[in-house]
Motif scaffolding. Structure first.
Motif, PDB file in Angstrom:
ATOM      1  N   LEU A 115       0.893  -1.228  -0.062  1.00  0.00           N
ATOM      2  CA  LEU A 115       0.125  -0.060  -0.109  1.00  0.00           C
ATOM      3  C   LEU A 115       0.802   0.969  -0.020  1.00  0.00           C
ATOM      4  O   LEU A 115       1.684   1.566   1.013  1.00  0.00           O
ATOM      5  N   CYS A 116       0.979   1.904  -1.186  1.00  0.00           N
ATOM      6  CA  CYS A 116       1.999   2.996  -1.350  1.00  0.00           C
ATOM      7  C   CYS A 116       1.289   4.369  -1.859  1.00  0.00           C
ATOM      8  O   CYS A 116       0.631   4.354  -2.655  1.00  0.00           O
ATOM      9  N   ASP A 117       2.014   5.397  -1.223  1.00  0.00           N
ATOM     10  CA  ASP A 117       1.772   6.607  -1.671  1.00  0.00           C
ATOM     11  C   ASP A 117       2.684   6.839  -2.986  1.00  0.00           C
ATOM     12  O   ASP A 117       3.564   6.359  -3.351  1.00  0.00           O
ATOM     13  N   HIS A 118       2.180   8.008  -3.703  1.00  0.00           N
ATOM     14  CA  HIS A 118       3.081   8.065  -5.026  1.00  0.00           C
ATOM     15  C   HIS A 118       4.117   9.290  -4.844  1.00  0.00           C
ATOM     16  O   HIS A 118       5.407   8.759  -5.260  1.00  0.00           O
ATOM     17  N   ILE A 119       3.615  10.325  -4.340  1.00  0.00           N
ATOM     18  CA  ILE A 119       5.069  11.374  -4.247  1.00  0.00           C
ATOM     19  C   ILE A 119       5.543  11.379  -2.968  1.00  0.00           C
ATOM     20  O   ILE A 119       5.023  11.352  -1.892  1.00  0.00           O
ATOM     21  N   MET A 120       6.704  11.000  -3.128  1.00  0.00           N
ATOM     22  CA  MET A 120       7.714  10.960  -1.832  1.00  0.00           C
ATOM     23  C   MET A 120       8.988  11.384  -2.252  1.00  0.00           C
ATOM     24  O   MET A 120       9.397  11.202  -3.336  1.00  0.00           O
ATOM     25  N   PRO A 121       9.812  11.607  -1.590  1.00  0.00           N
ATOM     26  CA  PRO A 121      11.164  12.030  -1.683  1.00  0.00           C
ATOM     27  C   PRO A 121      11.907  10.626  -2.610  1.00  0.00           C
ATOM     28  O   PRO A 121      11.721   9.652  -1.891  1.00  0.00           O
ATOM     29  N   GLY A 122      12.752  10.945  -3.221  1.00  0.00           N
ATOM     30  CA  GLY A 122      13.639   9.920  -3.854  1.00  0.00           C
ATOM     31  C   GLY A 122      12.922   9.479  -5.003  1.00  0.00           C
ATOM     32  O   GLY A 122      12.668   9.983  -6.001  1.00  0.00           O
ATOM     33  N   ARG A 123      12.384   8.162  -4.734  1.00  0.00           N
ATOM     34  CA  ARG A 123      11.561   7.229  -5.789  1.00  0.00           C
ATOM     35  C   ARG A 123      10.140   7.456  -5.615  1.00  0.00           C
ATOM     36  O   ARG A 123       9.516   7.702  -4.426  1.00  0.00           O
ATOM     37  N   THR A 124       9.377   7.456  -6.721  1.00  0.00           N
ATOM     38  CA  THR A 124       8.002   7.474  -6.623  1.00  0.00           C
ATOM     39  C   THR A 124       7.360   6.005  -6.039  1.00  0.00           C
ATOM     40  O   THR A 124       7.986   5.118  -6.185  1.00  0.00           O
ATOM     41  N   GLY A 125       6.023   6.260  -5.710  1.00  0.00           N
ATOM     42  CA  GLY A 125       5.349   5.076  -5.372  1.00  0.00           C
ATOM     43  C   GLY A 125       5.170   4.291  -6.380  1.00  0.00           C
ATOM     44  O   GLY A 125       5.404   3.008  -6.421  1.00  0.00           O
ATOM     45  N   VAL A 126       4.895   4.839  -7.486  1.00  0.00           N
ATOM     46  CA  VAL A 126       4.463   3.996  -8.964  1.00  0.00           C
ATOM     47  C   VAL A 126       5.621   3.311  -9.386  1.00  0.00           C
ATOM     48  O   VAL A 126       5.768   2.222  -9.734  1.00  0.00           O
ATOM     49  N   ASP A 127       6.759   4.003  -9.273  1.00  0.00           N
ATOM     50  CA  ASP A 127       8.230   3.487  -9.634  1.00  0.00           C
ATOM     51  C   ASP A 127       8.441   2.030  -8.713  1.00  0.00           C
ATOM     52  O   ASP A 127       8.936   1.117  -9.267  1.00  0.00           O
ATOM     53  N   PHE A 128       8.031   2.114  -7.330  1.00  0.00           N
ATOM     54  CA  PHE A 128       8.334   1.275  -6.484  1.00  0.00           C
ATOM     55  C   PHE A 128       7.117   0.038  -6.763  1.00  0.00           C
ATOM     56  O   PHE A 128       7.697  -1.172  -6.901  1.00  0.00           O
ATOM     57  N   LEU A 129       5.868   0.417  -7.140  1.00  0.00           N
ATOM     58  CA  LEU A 129       5.095  -0.583  -7.571  1.00  0.00           C
ATOM     59  C   LEU A 129       5.452  -1.396  -8.859  1.00  0.00           C
ATOM     60  O   LEU A 129       5.336  -2.597  -8.821  1.00  0.00           O
ATOM     61  N   LEU A 130       6.031  -0.740  -9.915  1.00  0.00           N
ATOM     62  CA  LEU A 130       6.396  -1.280 -11.053  1.00  0.00           C
ATOM     63  C   LEU A 130       7.461  -2.060 -10.544  1.00  0.00           C
ATOM     64  O   LEU A 130       7.797  -3.418 -11.312  1.00  0.00           O
ATOM     65  N   GLN A 131       8.347  -1.745  -9.775  1.00  0.00           N
ATOM     66  CA  GLN A 131       9.731  -2.674  -9.376  1.00  0.00           C
ATOM     67  C   GLN A 131       9.212  -4.064  -8.683  1.00  0.00           C
ATOM     68  O   GLN A 131       9.576  -5.145  -9.115  1.00  0.00           O
ATOM     69  N   LEU A 132       7.933  -3.949  -7.702  1.00  0.00           N
ATOM     70  CA  LEU A 132       7.579  -5.055  -7.441  1.00  0.00           C
ATOM     71  C   LEU A 132       6.784  -6.039  -8.410  1.00  0.00           C
ATOM     72  O   LEU A 132       7.177  -7.206  -8.166  1.00  0.00           O
ATOM     73  N   GLY A 133       6.267  -5.440  -9.449  1.00  0.00           N
ATOM     74  CA  GLY A 133       5.688  -6.274 -10.507  1.00  0.00           C
ATOM     75  C   GLY A 133       6.712  -7.058 -11.304  1.00  0.00           C
ATOM     76  O   GLY A 133       6.389  -7.924 -12.129  1.00  0.00           O
ATOM     77  N   ALA A 134       7.976  -6.320 -11.310  1.00  0.00           N
ATOM     78  CA  ALA A 134       8.879  -6.917 -12.174  1.00  0.00           C
ATOM     79  C   ALA A 134       9.652  -7.937 -11.672  1.00  0.00           C
ATOM     80  O   ALA A 134      10.500  -8.557 -12.237  1.00  0.00           O
ATOM     81  N   ASN A 135       9.763  -7.908 -10.165  1.00  0.00           N
ATOM     82  CA  ASN A 135      10.643  -8.842  -9.421  1.00  0.00           C
ATOM     83  C   ASN A 135       9.699 -10.172  -8.892  1.00  0.00           C
ATOM     84  O   ASN A 135       8.595 -10.142  -8.693  1.00  0.00           O
ATOM     85  N   GLU A 136      10.214 -11.320  -9.220  1.00  0.00           N
ATOM     86  CA  GLU A 136       9.895 -12.802  -9.433  1.00  0.00           C
ATOM     87  C   GLU A 136       9.349 -12.792  -7.967  1.00  0.00           C
ATOM     88  O   GLU A 136       8.294 -13.363  -7.935  1.00  0.00           O
ATOM     89  N   SER A 137      10.062 -12.607  -7.068  1.00  0.00           N
ATOM     90  CA  SER A 137       9.243 -12.812  -5.441  1.00  0.00           C
ATOM     91  C   SER A 137       8.558 -12.150  -4.965  1.00  0.00           C
ATOM     92  O   SER A 137       7.933 -12.146  -4.095  1.00  0.00           O
ATOM     93  N   THR A 138       8.030 -10.972  -6.006  1.00  0.00           N
ATOM     94  CA  THR A 138       7.085  -9.784  -5.175  1.00  0.00           C
ATOM     95  C   THR A 138       5.909  -9.623  -6.234  1.00  0.00           C
ATOM     96  O   THR A 138       5.002  -8.939  -6.074  1.00  0.00           O
ATOM     97  N   GLN A 139       6.006 -10.198  -7.474  1.00  0.00           N
ATOM     98  CA  GLN A 139       5.091  -9.930  -8.501  1.00  0.00           C
ATOM     99  C   GLN A 139       3.750 -10.350  -8.165  1.00  0.00           C
ATOM    100  O   GLN A 139       2.822  -9.583  -8.755  1.00  0.00           O
ATOM    101  N   SER A 140       3.413 -11.212  -7.475  1.00  0.00           N
ATOM    102  CA  SER A 140       2.191 -11.897  -7.230  1.00  0.00           C
ATOM    103  C   SER A 140       1.443 -11.181  -6.047  1.00  0.00           C
ATOM    104  O   SER A 140       0.419 -11.197  -5.735  1.00  0.00           O
ATOM    105  N   CYS A 141       2.354 -10.337  -5.254  1.00  0.00           N
ATOM    106  CA  CYS A 141       1.674  -9.505  -4.319  1.00  0.00           C
ATOM    107  C   CYS A 141       0.725  -8.289  -4.957  1.00  0.00           C
ATOM    108  O   CYS A 141       0.631  -8.177  -6.174  1.00  0.00           O
ATOM    109  N   ARG A 142      -0.485  -7.998  -4.230  1.00  0.00           N
ATOM    110  CA  ARG A 142      -1.416  -7.095  -4.378  1.00  0.00           C
ATOM    111  C   ARG A 142      -0.803  -5.757  -4.055  1.00  0.00           C
ATOM    112  O   ARG A 142      -0.200  -5.412  -3.108  1.00  0.00           O
ATOM    113  N   LYS A 143      -0.985  -4.650  -5.274  1.00  0.00           N
ATOM    114  CA  LYS A 143      -0.280  -3.552  -5.054  1.00  0.00           C
ATOM    115  C   LYS A 143      -1.362  -2.450  -5.101  1.00  0.00           C
ATOM    116  O   LYS A 143      -2.296  -2.185  -6.219  1.00  0.00           O
ATOM    117  N   VAL A 144      -1.366  -1.456  -4.270  1.00  0.00           N
ATOM    118  CA  VAL A 144      -2.560  -0.651  -4.125  1.00  0.00           C
ATOM    119  C   VAL A 144      -1.927   0.902  -3.868  1.00  0.00           C
ATOM    120  O   VAL A 144      -0.858   1.137  -3.007  1.00  0.00           O
TER     121      VAL A 144
END
Length: 168
Positions: free
Chosen positions: A59-88
Motif C-alpha cells: 500500500l503505497c503513496d505516490h509522491i515521496m522523496p527519492g523514488r515515487t510510489g508508482v516506480d516502487f510498484l512497477l519494481q514489485l511487479g517486475a521482481n519474481e519474488s514480489t510480482q504476485s503481491c497485490r499493489k494498491v
C-alpha cells in the motif's frame, strides 16, 4: 498457516499511523510494516523475504522523496519474488500518466484517493488480500475469520467442484 507481509509506504508519519490503525484487525494474520520511504520499504522487504515472510500487499503513496510510489510498484511487479503481491496506490497526487503506466504494466491492482474513508480502505485491503490468499494458499479455512469469507467460500467451492470434475 503461512505468515505474510503488508507493507505500507508513505512519507507522512501521521498518514502511516492512520493506515496502520485502519488495518490493525489484520495483524492477527499478517505482519504489518510501515515505512517512510521507498528505500526503507526495500530494506524491510528484503529482511522479510530473508525470514521467509512473503509480501502479500503493498500500500503505497505516490509522491515521496527519492523514488515515487508508482516506480516502487512497477519494481514489485517486475521482481519474481514480489510480482504476485497485490499493489494498491493510496495517494491524492498521482498523475494520470503515472497511474496509467502502472496499470498498463499490471503493477497496480487498486487506486485509493486521499483523503480516504477508513472502513472503505479496510474493505479494499481485505478484498485484495483475499484474492492474494486464494491464489497463494491451498488451505483457505484459516483465513475466513479475517478476510472476505464470501470470496474464500466461493473459491473453496470452485476448487471442490474442479476436483470432483477431474474424477470423471
Amino acid at each position: 498457516m503461512n505468515r505474510y507481509l503488508i507493507l505500507c509506504v508513505d512519507d507522512e508519519r501521521e498518514v502511516l499511523d492512520s493506515v496502520i490503525q485502519d488495518l490493525s484487525e489484520l495483524s492477527s494474520h499478517f505482519d504489518i510494516e510501515a515505512t517512510e520511504s521507498v528505500s526503507e520499504a526495500e530494506e524491510v522487504l528484503a529482511e522479510s523475504i530473508a525470514q521467509g515472510v512473503p509480501l502479500a500487499l503493498a500500500l503505497c503513496d505516490h509522491i515521496m522523496p527519492g523514488r515515487t510510489g508508482v516506480d516502487f510498484l512497477l519494481q514489485l511487479g517486475a521482481n519474481e519474488s514480489t510480482q504476485s503481491c497485490r499493489k494498491v496506490l493510496l495517494t491524492g497526487q498521482a498523475g494520470l500518466e503515472e497511474t496509467v503506466q502502472a496499470l498498463n504494466h499490471e503493477s497496480l491492482d487498486y487506486y485509493i484517493a486521499k483523503p480516504w474513508d477508513g472502513k472503505a480502505l479496510k474493505q479494499v485491503v481485505i478484498q485484495q488480500l483475499s484474492q492474494f490468499i486464494i491464489a497463494s494458499e491451498q488451505q483457505l479455512m484459516p483465513w475466513l475469520q479475517v478476510l472476505d469469507a464470501e470470496m474464500l467460500m466461493a473459491a473453496m467451492n470452485d476448487r471442490r467442484l474442479s476436483l470432483n470434475f477431474d474424477e470423471f
